[in-house]
Design an enzyme around this catalytic site. Structure first.
Site, PDB file in Angstrom:
ATOM      1  N   ASP A  16      38.256  41.984  33.272  1.00 19.65           N
ATOM      2  CA  ASP A  16      39.013  41.172  33.473  1.00 19.65           C
ATOM      3  C   ASP A  16      40.194  41.372  34.562  1.00 19.65           C
ATOM      4  O   ASP A  16      39.883  42.220  35.264  1.00 19.65           O
ATOM      5  CB  ASP A  16      40.348  42.413  32.419  1.00 19.65           C
ATOM      6  CG  ASP A  16      41.594  41.593  32.250  1.00 19.65           C
ATOM      7  OD1 ASP A  16      41.519  40.321  32.348  1.00 19.65           O
ATOM      8  OD2 ASP A  16      42.479  42.246  31.812  1.00 19.65           O
ATOM      9  N   GLU A 112      39.035  36.457  31.288  1.00 16.96           N
ATOM     10  CA  GLU A 112      39.051  37.881  30.661  1.00 16.96           C
ATOM     11  C   GLU A 112      37.694  37.555  29.829  1.00 16.96           C
ATOM     12  O   GLU A 112      37.738  36.752  29.292  1.00 16.96           O
ATOM     13  CB  GLU A 112      40.000  38.335  30.043  1.00 16.96           C
ATOM     14  CG  GLU A 112      40.181  39.655  29.457  1.00 16.96           C
ATOM     15  CD  GLU A 112      40.746  40.178  28.190  1.00 16.96           C
ATOM     16  OE1 GLU A 112      40.787  41.093  26.895  1.00 16.96           O
ATOM     17  OE2 GLU A 112      42.312  39.326  28.576  1.00 16.96           O
TER      18      GLU A 112
HETATM   19 MG   LIG Z   1      43.688  39.572  33.221  1.00 12.83          MG
END
Ligand SMILES: [Mg+2]
Length: 397
Positions: A16, A112
């Site tokens: 992420d 992500e």
């Molecule tokens: Mg993020």
């Protein structure tokens, strides 16, 4: 058994990007570094925050918060409207790097992804080493920081990358999944929302460990099949979409404006936000939608719905948004103010393999492998994909 015991242990990595939109803005304009920066709607309007820098988060600002609340919490912040083209460009770059690490990439939003590193030891050494290399490669080639969770399941890796933020790496050792989750509040589990959380709290269950201690029988007694899933999740195990017997038929979100509006940017931002909410719920259920719909209600309460069927089912915010936006542009007469907007997905399907973004030099080879995985998965189900990877690592011996 001809397989080594290691081969059967799944290695799922969740990457992420840290404060993605804000970080891209900082790359373009380094003077923003260290400042409270908020990307999103007009701070005096009714839109929402798309992203906030860590500096701004210290004041309680977070994404999806009404921008006016953010302005109250952090009036001295630098407010930016954002450059979505740029974010898309960086997202493509990141996706390319991911696909160089493994052919099994599942981009779940603009910033992500899940990477399945099972059987990739010969390429990257240990999974921990691979994860570290990934973080460094992303930094070197884009200037951006990311955080990574690494474990045997999508569920645990996703939570681990969040715990690792910012710019961290968290490896949950195989066998320690439930221990890692135990102290965390139940709302950290995907699928526990506004309805379930109070119900669990009222039964004295506030942490994931409490869920585990309650045990599968008690949870089943309370919540039926859903209770069994809760227990499975408390153990850090993935529940694949096909295990849901009562999955939703459609997933939608809508919003009514306090004051009717014809502000195009505001309306587009709303669609973007609703698309993100819908996308997230699809991914929580590990479902893909073949149909994207729009609901539009004018100030005089006349309500229109339109939908479009996609060539390839999706659970990506960006694809949902692009289609909702196209429907919106075709539908809105631009003369009347709008009272309500909604985004709906239907024709939901269980876990379709995502090929990810394959622009790497070895694109062809990877694509062939991904297609093989696709075909195997279509014919034999999920386990067959592991077989495809095992074959690939065997070839490298
Ligand atoms: Mg993020």
């Amino acid at each position: 058994m001809t397989q080594s015991p290691n081969r059967s242990i799944r290695q799922i990595l969740h990457v992420d990007m840290d404060a993605f939109f804000v970080s891209v803005e900082e790359l373009e304009n380094p003077s923003l570094k260290g400042e409270p920066v908020i990307v999103g709607a007009d701070p005096d309007g009714r839109g929402v925050v798309a992203a906030a820098s860590y500096e701004a988060r210290k004041f309680g600002v977070h994404s999806a918060m009404p921008i006016r609340t953010a302005k109250k919490l952090c009036p001295h912040a630098i407010f930016l409207r954002g450059h979505h083209e740029k974010y898309r460009e960086y997202s493509d770059k990141i996706g390319q790097i991911f696909s160089e690490f493994t052919p099994v990439v599942e981009m779940v939003s603009i910033d992500e992804a899940y990477l399945d590193l099972t059987g990739c030891e010969r390429l990257h050494g240990s999974p921990l080493h691979g994860a570290d290399k990934l973080i460094r490669t992303v930094k070197d080639r884009t200037g951006l920081n990311c955080s990574v969770g690494l474990s045997t399941s999508h569920l645990v890796s996703k939570i681990a990358s969040d715990q690792a933020k910012p710019h961290g790496l968290l490896f949950v050792l195989p066998g320690y999944e439930a221990k890692f989750l135990a102290p965390l509040p139940i709302r950290r589990l995907p699928g526990i929302g506004k309805v379930t959380e109070p119900e669990l709290l009222s039964r004295g269950i506030s942490s994931i460990g409490d869920l585990a201690r309650a045990g599968p029988e008690k949870l089943k007694e309370w919540f039926g099949k859903y209770g069994e899933w809760l227990y499975t999740k408390s153990q850090g195990l993935d529940i694949e979409a096909y295990e849901y017997s009562e999955e939703p038929k459609s997933i939608s979100h809508e919003t009514t404006y306090d004051t009717d509006t014809d502000d195009v940017e505001e309306l587009e931002r709303t669609l973007s936000y609703l698309s993100q909410l819908v996308g997230r719920r699809l991914r929580d259920h590990r479902l893909f939608a073949r149909t994207v719909g729009l609901k539009l209600r004018y100030a005089d309460f006349r309500t229109l719905t339109r939908d479009v069927t996609l060539a390839e089912p999706t659970h990506l915010d960006s694809v949902i948004f692009e289609n909702a936006l196209r429907l919106f542009e075709k539908t809105w007469n631009r003369k009347q103010k709008i009272r309500l907007l909604g985004v709906r997905t239907s024709n939901l399907e269980k876990g379709v393999f995502q090929r990810g973004l394959l622009e790497a030099p070895q694109k062809e080879k990877l694509e062939r492998l991904a297609q093989t995985a696709d075909q195997l998965r279509n014919r034999f189900g999920f386990d067959a994909v592991k077989l495809a990877r095992s074959l690939e690592s065997d070839k490298k011996k």
